[in-house]
Design an enzyme around this catalytic site. Structure first.
Site, PDB file in Angstrom:
ATOM      1  N   GLU A  63       0.890  -1.247  -0.114  1.00 44.91           N
ATOM      2  CA  GLU A  63      -0.058  -0.088   0.062  1.00 44.91           C
ATOM      3  C   GLU A  63       1.017   1.250   0.088  1.00 44.91           C
ATOM      4  OE1 GLU A  63      -2.464   2.707   3.280  1.00 44.91           O
ATOM      5  OE2 GLU A  63      -2.372   0.301   3.594  1.00 44.91           O
ATOM      6  N   ASP A  67       0.818   4.015  -3.252  1.00 48.89           N
ATOM      7  CA  ASP A  67       0.469   5.149  -2.989  1.00 48.89           C
ATOM      8  C   ASP A  67       1.379   6.211  -3.672  1.00 48.89           C
ATOM      9  OD1 ASP A  67      -0.989   7.421  -1.336  1.00 48.89           O
ATOM     10  OD2 ASP A  67       1.068   7.695  -0.597  1.00 48.89           O
ATOM     11  N   ASP A 136      -7.156   1.264   0.241  1.00 52.89           N
ATOM     12  CA  ASP A 136      -5.900   0.989   0.640  1.00 52.89           C
ATOM     13  C   ASP A 136      -5.548  -0.409  -0.144  1.00 52.89           C
ATOM     14  OD1 ASP A 136      -5.739   2.828   2.600  1.00 52.89           O
ATOM     15  OD2 ASP A 136      -5.987   1.471   4.461  1.00 52.89           O
ATOM     16  N   GLU A 139      -4.406   0.717  -3.548  1.00 52.74           N
ATOM     17  CA  GLU A 139      -3.020   1.098  -3.724  1.00 52.74           C
ATOM     18  C   GLU A 139      -2.009   0.030  -3.685  1.00 52.74           C
ATOM     19  OE1 GLU A 139      -3.573   5.587  -1.601  1.00 52.74           O
ATOM     20  OE2 GLU A 139      -3.079   3.779  -0.184  1.00 52.74           O
TER      21      GLU A 139
END
Length: 245
Positions: A63, A67, A136, A139
């Site tokens: 994650e 991101d 989440d 990502e």
């Protein structure tokens, strides 16, 4: 999918959520990129499942990676597509695209909720519909694609995921705060701040909210897993209607 296919990958959203592991292979194939199976499974493993299985690995590191990749791909896309916009406007559009709400929309289109590996408690309390958890996971999947297929393919993958959001004309219309936008629309018409009528239904572990708001004979409707999200959706709907009149 190849690099020129910009359609949003999806899975069968009617897959039984009670046995997500059985759908994992099909889900990974549906992404249209060569994700290493171990990384794909890890991207869909929530820390609640890991905790219940002796501290197994989970998706938070992926994650973190995803991101960064998401932010870079969206930033470059906006910079190239909107040369007339200021830094502030570009930042606002980027924030709208990478917000939890936007990524949760992407997750629902992908059918991520059905294939997540969740702990029993998280599953019973509606984890498969929680916006933060879904965002989440998107990502984390991006991170898995990057490690499996490289930077160029990861960027293409991100832009395929974001395509529908990028062409949504309402996405960037005060997208970060639609309630404020609606207040401004009301003020322009000499009207007071609009009140929201919001109700909740369902058990505590799976609560759903519905909201409506009326301004100048236009009523916006919205639903969500929290009162705030339902009201934001209702405000966005009302703003969109008012600006089309």
């Amino acid at each position: 999918m190849n690099g020129n296919d910009t359609s949003l990958p999806h899975t069968d959203r009617d897959s039984p959520s009670g046995s997500p592991q059985g759908d994992l292979d099909g889900f990974l194939v549906s992404l249209g990129v060569a994700v290493e199976p171990e990384l794909g499974e890890l991207a869909l493993t929530h820390r609640s499942w890991a905790y219940e299985h002796g501290g197994a690995p989970h998706n938070e590191r992926l994650e973190f990676l995803g991101d960064s990749i998401l932010g870079q791909a969206v930033t470059v896309k906006l910079y190239r597509d909107y040369p007339e916009l200021s830094e502030g406007e570009l930042a606002k559009r980027r924030a709208a695209l990478v917000s939890t709400t936007a990524l949760a929309e992407v997750a629902r289109a992908l059918g991520i909720g059905a294939v997540l590996k969740l702990g029993r408690g998280e599953d019973l309390t509606g984890g498969r519909e929680k916006e933060s958890l879904l965002a989440d996971s998107v990502e984390a999947i991006i991170g898995a694609v990057y490690l499996s297929a490289g930077a160029a393919e990861a960027e293409r993958f991100v832009l395929r995921l974001m395509e529908t959001l990028l062409v949504d004309p309402d996405r960037f219309t005060d997208a970060l705060d639609p309630k404020t936008a609606l207040q401004q629309e009301a003020a322009r018409r000499g009207l007071p701040h609009p009140p929201y009528d919001t109700t909740g239904s369902g058990p505590d572990h799976d609560r759903r909210y519905a909201s409506r708001v009326t301004v100048d004979r236009v009523t916006g409707y919205g639903t969500g897993t929290s009162k705030k999200n339902a009201e934001l959706a209702a405000a966005r709907d009302a703003v969109s209607q008012l600006r089309r009149r």
